[in-house]
Design an enzyme around this catalytic site. Sequence first.
Site, PDB file in Angstrom:
ATOM      1  N   THR A 113       0.834  -1.203   0.000  1.00  0.00           N
ATOM      2  CA  THR A 113       0.000   0.000   0.000  1.00  0.00           C
ATOM      3  C   THR A 113       0.871   1.256   0.000  1.00  0.00           C
ATOM      4  O   THR A 113       1.972   1.241   0.548  1.00  0.00           O
ATOM      5  CB  THR A 113      -0.875  -0.042   1.262  1.00  0.00           C
ATOM      6  OG1 THR A 113      -1.807  -1.102   1.094  1.00  0.00           O
ATOM      7  CG2 THR A 113      -1.605   1.245   1.512  1.00  0.00           C
TER       8      THR A 113
ATOM      9  N   GLY B 222     -10.473  -2.865   2.988  1.00  0.00           N
ATOM     10  CA  GLY B 222      -9.475  -2.802   4.050  1.00  0.00           C
ATOM     11  C   GLY B 222      -9.557  -1.500   4.829  1.00  0.00           C
ATOM     12  O   GLY B 222     -10.546  -0.765   4.755  1.00  0.00           O
TER      13      GLY B 222
ATOM     14  N   THR C 289      -0.278   1.235   6.905  1.00  0.00           N
ATOM     15  CA  THR C 289      -0.120   0.075   6.027  1.00  0.00           C
ATOM     16  C   THR C 289       0.045  -1.159   6.888  1.00  0.00           C
ATOM     17  O   THR C 289       0.748  -1.141   7.896  1.00  0.00           O
ATOM     18  CB  THR C 289       1.098   0.209   5.092  1.00  0.00           C
ATOM     19  OG1 THR C 289       1.318  -1.050   4.440  1.00  0.00           O
ATOM     20  CG2 THR C 289       2.358   0.610   5.828  1.00  0.00           C
ATOM     21  N   GLY C 290      -0.624  -2.239   6.492  1.00  0.00           N
ATOM     22  CA  GLY C 290      -0.523  -3.457   7.280  1.00  0.00           C
ATOM     23  C   GLY C 290      -1.760  -4.298   7.095  1.00  0.00           C
ATOM     24  O   GLY C 290      -2.541  -4.072   6.165  1.00  0.00           O
TER      25      GLY C 290
HETATM   26  N1  ASP Z   1      -3.732  -2.154   4.700  1.00  0.00           N
HETATM   27  C1  ASP Z   1      -3.983  -2.714   3.386  1.00  0.00           C
HETATM   28  C2  ASP Z   1      -5.256  -3.518   3.429  1.00  0.00           C
HETATM   29  O1  ASP Z   1      -5.473  -4.252   4.359  1.00  0.00           O
HETATM   30  C3  ASP Z   1      -2.877  -3.604   2.903  1.00  0.00           C
HETATM   31  C4  ASP Z   1      -1.519  -2.969   2.866  1.00  0.00           C
HETATM   32  O2  ASP Z   1      -1.191  -2.159   3.743  1.00  0.00           O
HETATM   33  O3  ASP Z   1      -0.741  -3.299   1.951  1.00  0.00           O
HETATM   34  O4  ASP Z   1      -6.010  -3.451   2.485  1.00  0.00           O
END
Ligand code: ASP
Length: 315
Positions: free
Chosen positions: A182, A212, A233-234
């Site tokens: 992300t 998300g 992000t996570g």
């Molecule tokens: N937070 C994003 C999600 O769960 C994924 C990511 O951070 O890459 O959609």
Amino acid sequence: MSRFTLVIHGGAGTILKEDMTPALEQAYLLALDNALNAGYAVLEKGGSSINAVKAALVVMEDNILFNAGRGAVFTKKGVQEMDAAIMDGKTLEAGSVASVRNVRNPIELAAEVMEHSNHVFLNGKGAGDFAIRQGIKLEPDEYFFSQFRYDQWKSIRDSDNYSLDHTHQQLEELMKDKKFGTVGAVARDSDGNLAGATSTGGMTNKKYGRIGDSPIIGAGTYANNNTCAISCTGHGEMFIRAVAAYDVSALMEYKGMSLKEAMHEVVHKKLVAIKGEGGMIGVDNQGTPCMVFNSAGMYRAFRSSDGSQEIAIYS
Ligand code: ASP
């Protein structure tokens, strides 16, 4: 003129130097530098934090290395469904889109929702129709295709598992080798206004309609001139449950914590307690940058008008 600062991320996760080739590492560092330059140029010319975060995100959405825009991960159905959000810390106005397809720059669409829709959050077909009506740039499916994300999806598409953005491993490997691609940016401009923005393809093999944390105001994205701007992000499910981005702001507002203290509290305590892997970037209303993660690495960078800057990947 008061201090201005731009902070960006390109995802967190199990990003280890030993897994990286020198060429790929260079490509990521260059991509971060390009995004930082694009956003910082806006701030340097006296532009707004909203325009700065948008400019930085467009560069990362256009880069196939990141899981946002071009290069977004595949859903269970083998297509890309993207989420994005932007928030203005001065007015608390916000715009979000979820599960959008074929939109070249979902962050532009989120900004369009904020500025021209009378709503905060549009999803799916409604968001797509709005994009067409507003003349937002669209691309065919092929534009979003990336071979390595197709391969990673193929390896789990027959299962019920979904995963964070990763590289070429089998599922067991995957679970210990999670990467989140992300992208996000937060900024304080020279007028003291804060903004935050996040854009993502979500998680590989996610179910049809899964949304998300990224487009959810307060979970993955938040900005408030009184406190801070945050982009996360996570593993999105945990960030939603922790109301992660807003919690940082609330800890600052109601408990008097500094940005750094509040981000540490959320990332290293609250999220860890529910096994929420990932990280976040932030900037406070003085222009102080902060980048915190509980995973092995996070693609990240900042530049500030006081001369400080950093571009980093590993912890
Ligand atoms: N937070 C994003 C999600 O769960 C994924 C990511 O951070 O890459 O959609």
